[in-house]
Design an enzyme around this catalytic site. Structure first.
Site, PDB file in Angstrom:
ATOM      1  N   HIS A 188       4.216  -2.079  -3.554  1.00  0.00           N
ATOM      2  CA  HIS A 188       4.249  -3.120  -4.590  1.00  0.00           C
ATOM      3  C   HIS A 188       4.492  -2.423  -5.938  1.00  0.00           C
ATOM      4  O   HIS A 188       4.000  -1.304  -6.157  1.00  0.00           O
ATOM      5  CB  HIS A 188       2.900  -3.845  -4.709  1.00  0.00           C
ATOM      6  CG  HIS A 188       2.682  -4.954  -3.730  1.00  0.00           C
ATOM      7  ND1 HIS A 188       1.474  -5.158  -3.115  1.00  0.00           N
ATOM      8  CD2 HIS A 188       3.501  -5.938  -3.287  1.00  0.00           C
ATOM      9  CE1 HIS A 188       1.549  -6.227  -2.319  1.00  0.00           C
ATOM     10  NE2 HIS A 188       2.775  -6.715  -2.416  1.00  0.00           N
ATOM     11  N   CYS A 209      -4.611  -4.880  -8.095  1.00  0.00           N
ATOM     12  CA  CYS A 209      -4.414  -5.784  -6.958  1.00  0.00           C
ATOM     13  C   CYS A 209      -5.466  -6.891  -6.941  1.00  0.00           C
ATOM     14  O   CYS A 209      -5.201  -7.993  -6.465  1.00  0.00           O
ATOM     15  CB  CYS A 209      -4.493  -5.027  -5.641  1.00  0.00           C
ATOM     16  SG  CYS A 209      -3.250  -3.762  -5.435  1.00  0.00           S
TER      17      CYS A 209
END
Ligand code: ARG
Length: 283
Positions: free
Chosen positions: A182, A276
């Protein structure tokens, strides 16, 4: 270097004063956190997880944000969705518009509608996504520009979609190392003009873009990146980071930021860290 490693580092006089701006974030308590599938190299279902410890560590992050004066919203965790704690993936929110997530792997797909329901119930203008994307995991706002990751999760077509939803410039960056799947594992946004990143996480074309746009960026070490040290959250002055990312901490301090370390070792077993667990809500 004339000072010793422990001597306080004076900020160069040319350095701008760092300014903290109060943030509003969405978080999800990891009541059902565990690792039962493997969708990134960090996850190993054979290793034990400790959900109670994950909750305690997450609570420390929550309390840290509270102490910084952030507004924190909570979404209810759902039994059977162990990755829901990684709220950054639940969408991307700017100007009260929530662009929904459409997850790559079936294990996380139900999270998309769960987060969109929350956005709707809380007064956001929800845009249902047409393309695979994992929210703020792959979309990062820096000043007026959106940095957008692709290569492992979010489809590049979602970048075009985001550009038309927000009418902002979107810069596509291609990730090449599966450990940094990511964008928020490979880039940290420090404020409206500054970022930190891990060069080896990007292909050459993306690196050229990063070097041109951010010549003064903080470059983190492989060692710090290897514990997801870049996966951090900044209010422009205070930067909440992984406590083990010691060189990143030093570099932030030298540049006039205030790094604050937290230990999310349990959530690292799922392949996530500070950022996150944090979705910024920009109303
Ligand atoms: N286990 C999750 C996944 O692989 C971790 C997500 C981490 N989130 C992030 N914003 N990088 O999807």
């Amino acid at each position: 270097m004339t000072t010793s490693a422990t001597a306080p580092t004076a900020a160069p006089s040319t350095q701008p004063a760092r300014v903290a701006t109060k943030r509003t974030v969405l978080m999800c308590r990891p009541d059902f956190f565990t690792v039962v599938y493997r969708i990134n190299p960090w996850m190993d279902p054979a290793l034990p997880t400790d959900t109670a410890l994950a909750v305690r560590q997450w609570q420390t992050l929550y309390d840290t944000y509270l102490s910084l004066g952030f507004d924190i919203e909570l979404i209810d965790p759902v039994d059977g969705l162990p990755d829901m704690v990684y709220a950054a993936n639940g969408g991307f929110v700017i100007d009260n518009i929530a662009y929904g997530a459409s997850f790559t792997y079936p294990q996380r797909q139900p999270e998309g509608p769960a987060y969109m329901d929350w956005f709707r119930a809380n007064g956001f203008d929800v845009r249902e996504p047409e393309n695979i994307n994992e929210g703020e995991g792959d979309f990062l706002l820096v000043g007026g520009v959106i940095l957008a990751g692709t290569g492992f999760r979010s489809a590049s077509h979602s970048h075009e979609e985001v550009s038309s939803v927000y009418g902002r410039e979107v810069v596509t960056l291609t990730l090449v190392d599966p450990n940094f799947y990511h964008l928020d594992t490979a880039i940290a946004v420090l404020d409206d003009t500054n970022i930190a990143y891990l060069p080896s996480a990007f292909d050459e074309a993306s690196l050229a873009i990063l070097r041109e746009r951010f010549p003064d960026a903080v470059l983190v070490t492989e060692v710090d990146a290897a514990i997801l040290g870049l996966n951090s959250f900044s209010d422009g002055y205070n930067v909440v980071i992984a406590s083990r990312a010691t060189d990143f901490e030093r570099q932030l301090r030298e540049r006039g930021y205030n790094p604050i370390g937290v230990d999310l070792s349990e959530l690292l077993l799922g392949g996530g860290g500070v950022k996150c667990c944090t979705l910024e809500l920009r109303r």
